[in-house]
Design a protein around this motif. Structure first.
Motif, mmCIF file in Angstrom:
data_model
loop_
_atom_site.group_PDB
_atom_site.id
_atom_site.type_symbol
_atom_site.label_atom_id
_atom_site.label_comp_id
_atom_site.label_asym_id
_atom_site.label_seq_id
_atom_site.Cartn_x
_atom_site.Cartn_y
_atom_site.Cartn_z
ATOM 1 N N PHE A 288 0.831 -1.209 0.000
ATOM 2 C CA PHE A 288 0.000 0.000 0.000
ATOM 3 C C PHE A 288 0.870 1.266 0.000
ATOM 4 O O PHE A 288 0.641 2.193 -0.773
ATOM 5 C CB PHE A 288 -0.944 0.007 1.213
ATOM 6 N N LEU A 289 1.877 1.296 0.877
ATOM 7 C CA LEU A 289 2.740 2.475 0.957
ATOM 8 C C LEU A 289 3.496 2.699 -0.354
ATOM 9 O O LEU A 289 3.720 3.847 -0.751
ATOM 10 C CB LEU A 289 3.718 2.350 2.123
ATOM 11 N N GLU A 290 3.885 1.605 -1.018
ATOM 12 C CA GLU A 290 4.596 1.729 -2.289
ATOM 13 C C GLU A 290 3.687 2.228 -3.405
ATOM 14 O O GLU A 290 4.148 2.874 -4.343
ATOM 15 C CB GLU A 290 5.208 0.384 -2.681
ATOM 16 N N GLN A 291 2.386 1.920 -3.309
ATOM 17 C CA GLN A 291 1.464 2.240 -4.399
ATOM 18 C C GLN A 291 0.395 3.264 -4.019
ATOM 19 O O GLN A 291 -0.555 3.475 -4.775
ATOM 20 C CB GLN A 291 0.782 0.947 -4.881
ATOM 21 N N LYS A 292 0.543 3.913 -2.874
ATOM 22 C CA LYS A 292 -0.532 4.782 -2.376
ATOM 23 C C LYS A 292 -0.879 5.919 -3.332
ATOM 24 O O LYS A 292 -2.032 6.347 -3.380
ATOM 25 C CB LYS A 292 -0.228 5.290 -0.975
ATOM 26 N N ASP A 293 0.063 6.382 -4.116
ATOM 27 C CA ASP A 293 -0.244 7.463 -5.067
ATOM 28 C C ASP A 293 -1.157 6.970 -6.181
ATOM 29 O O ASP A 293 -1.933 7.742 -6.733
ATOM 30 C CB ASP A 293 1.050 8.034 -5.658
ATOM 31 N N ARG A 294 -1.089 5.704 -6.512
ATOM 32 C CA ARG A 294 -1.925 5.129 -7.572
ATOM 33 C C ARG A 294 -3.288 4.692 -7.064
ATOM 34 O O ARG A 294 -4.222 4.534 -7.847
ATOM 35 C CB ARG A 294 -1.219 3.919 -8.200
ATOM 36 N N ILE A 295 -3.407 4.467 -5.780
ATOM 37 C CA ILE A 295 -4.655 3.937 -5.200
ATOM 38 C C ILE A 295 -5.699 5.032 -5.035
ATOM 39 O O ILE A 295 -6.884 4.812 -5.235
ATOM 40 C CB ILE A 295 -4.368 3.261 -3.837
ATOM 41 N N GLY A 296 -5.271 6.167 -4.684
ATOM 42 C CA GLY A 296 -6.210 7.244 -4.399
ATOM 43 C C GLY A 296 -6.258 7.503 -2.915
ATOM 44 O O GLY A 296 -5.735 6.751 -2.105
ATOM 45 N N LYS A 297 -6.947 8.574 -2.548
ATOM 46 C CA LYS A 297 -6.961 8.968 -1.136
ATOM 47 C C LYS A 297 -8.274 8.681 -0.452
ATOM 48 O O LYS A 297 -8.389 8.857 0.748
ATOM 49 C CB LYS A 297 -6.622 10.453 -1.029
ATOM 50 N N HIS A 298 -9.230 8.219 -1.203
ATOM 51 C CA HIS A 298 -10.531 7.946 -0.592
ATOM 52 C C HIS A 298 -10.415 6.731 0.322
ATOM 53 O O HIS A 298 -9.890 5.687 -0.073
ATOM 54 C CB HIS A 298 -11.593 7.711 -1.667
ATOM 55 N N PRO A 299 -10.907 6.839 1.549
ATOM 56 C CA PRO A 299 -10.795 5.746 2.509
ATOM 57 C C PRO A 299 -11.400 4.422 2.022
ATOM 58 O O PRO A 299 -10.863 3.354 2.322
ATOM 59 C CB PRO A 299 -11.521 6.259 3.753
ATOM 60 N N LEU A 300 -12.482 4.465 1.264
ATOM 61 C CA LEU A 300 -13.071 3.219 0.755
ATOM 62 C C LEU A 300 -12.153 2.556 -0.276
ATOM 63 O O LEU A 300 -12.054 1.323 -0.328
ATOM 64 C CB LEU A 300 -14.456 3.469 0.162
ATOM 65 N N ALA A 301 -11.456 3.365 -1.067
ATOM 66 C CA ALA A 301 -10.498 2.814 -2.035
ATOM 67 C C ALA A 301 -9.333 2.165 -1.303
ATOM 68 O O ALA A 301 -8.864 1.084 -1.689
ATOM 69 C CB ALA A 301 -10.000 3.907 -2.971
ATOM 70 N N ILE A 302 -8.891 2.801 -0.235
ATOM 71 C CA ILE A 302 -7.787 2.257 0.564
ATOM 72 C C ILE A 302 -8.217 0.948 1.226
ATOM 73 O O ILE A 302 -7.516 -0.057 1.165
ATOM 74 C CB ILE A 302 -7.311 3.290 1.614
ATOM 75 N N LYS A 303 -9.391 0.990 1.833
ATOM 76 C CA LYS A 303 -9.911 -0.215 2.500
ATOM 77 C C LYS A 303 -10.069 -1.343 1.484
ATOM 78 O O LYS A 303 -9.649 -2.481 1.734
ATOM 79 C CB LYS A 303 -11.257 0.075 3.160
ATOM 80 N N SER A 304 -10.640 -1.047 0.349
ATOM 81 C CA SER A 304 -10.841 -2.050 -0.698
ATOM 82 C C SER A 304 -9.501 -2.613 -1.161
ATOM 83 O O SER A 304 -9.346 -3.823 -1.336
ATOM 84 C CB SER A 304 -11.588 -1.436 -1.872
ATOM 85 N N PHE A 305 -8.520 -1.707 -1.355
ATOM 86 C CA PHE A 305 -7.195 -2.150 -1.776
ATOM 87 C C PHE A 305 -6.590 -3.104 -0.750
ATOM 88 O O PHE A 305 -6.050 -4.158 -1.107
ATOM 89 C CB PHE A 305 -6.265 -0.947 -1.980
#
Length: 185
Positions: free
Chosen positions: A50-67
Motif C-alpha cells: 500500500f505504501l509503495e502504491q498509495k499514489d496510484r490507489i487514491g486517497k478515498h478511505p473506501l479505495a484504501i480499505k478495498s485495496f
C-alpha cells in the motif's frame, strides 16, 4: 447495515490506517490461513505494498480499505496455492525417493544375480548344470536325475561341490542371496 464510519470520509496517515485496519485485516487473513503468524506477515506485507502504491490507489478511505482487503485476499489465495503446490511436490519427491530406493535395490539385485550366473557358468560343466537346474530353474533332485540321466547321489554331491566352489568365487552378498532366496527352505 452501513459499514462505513465517520472517519471513512477523511484521509488518514499511514500510521492511523495501520492502527485502524491491522487487527481487522489480521482476522480476515486468519480465517483463510488458520495461522495467526502467517496472517500478520501477510497484513504487514499488504501495508508495505500500500505504501509503495498509495499514489496510484487514491486517497478515498473506501479505495484504501478495498485495496487492503483485496491485497490480503489475493495474498491468502496465493499462500494457499503455494502450500498446495509445496505439499504436492513433497508427496511426489517422497514417491520418487521410494522409487529411487527400489530402483537401486533392483539394480543391486540384478548385478548380484548376474554375478551368480557368471560364477555358475565358470564351474565345471557337471556342477554348473546341476546348480542351474536345481537352484535357478527350481527343479527337485529327482527331476534333475531324470533330466541329466545321473544318480541322485551324483546330483547331491555336485550341488555340494558347486556351492563350495561358489563360496570361493562369489561375494558375500551373492552367497547370501543364494542361501536365502534360491535354496529351498
Amino acid at each position: 447495515m452501513n459499514i462505513t464510519s465517520n472517519h471513512d470520509t477523511q484521509v488518514n496517515s499511514p500510521e492511523e490506517l495501520f492502527k485502524q485496519y491491522y487487527s481487522r485485516l489480521c482476522d480476515f487473513a486468519r480465517k483463510f490461513l488458520n495461522d495467526g503468524d502467517e496472517a500478520e506477515d501477510l497484513v504487514q506485507d499488504a501495508f508495505v505494498v500500500f505504501l509503495e502504491q498509495k499514489d496510484r490507489i487514491g486517497k478515498h478511505p473506501l479505495a484504501i480499505k478495498s485495496f487492503l482487503y483485496t491485497t490480503i485476499n489475493n495474498a491468502c489465495l496465493n499462500k494457499l496455492r503455494h502450500t498446495k503446490v509445496k505439499n504436492r511436490y513433497n508427496e511426489q519427491n517422497q514417491t520418487e525417493a521410494v522409487d529411487d530406493k527400489q530402483m537401486l535395490e533392483s539394480i543391486i539385485h540384478a548385478e548380484i544375480i548376474g554375478e551368480i550366473y557368471a560364477a555358475i557358468q565358470s564351474l565345471p560343466p557337471g556342477c554348473a548344470m546341476v546348480l542351474k537346474l536345481g537352484y535357478l530353474d527350481g527343479l527337485k533332485n529327482h527331476q534333475i536325475t531324470k533330466e541329466l540321466g545321473i544318480s541322485i547321489n551324483t546330483v547331491k554331491s555336485q550341488k555340494q561341490r558347486g556351492l563350495m566352489l561358489l563360496r570361493e568365487k562369489l561375494s558375500p552378498q551373492a552367497m547370501a542371496i543364494i542361501l536365502s532366496v534360491l535354496l529351498p527352505t
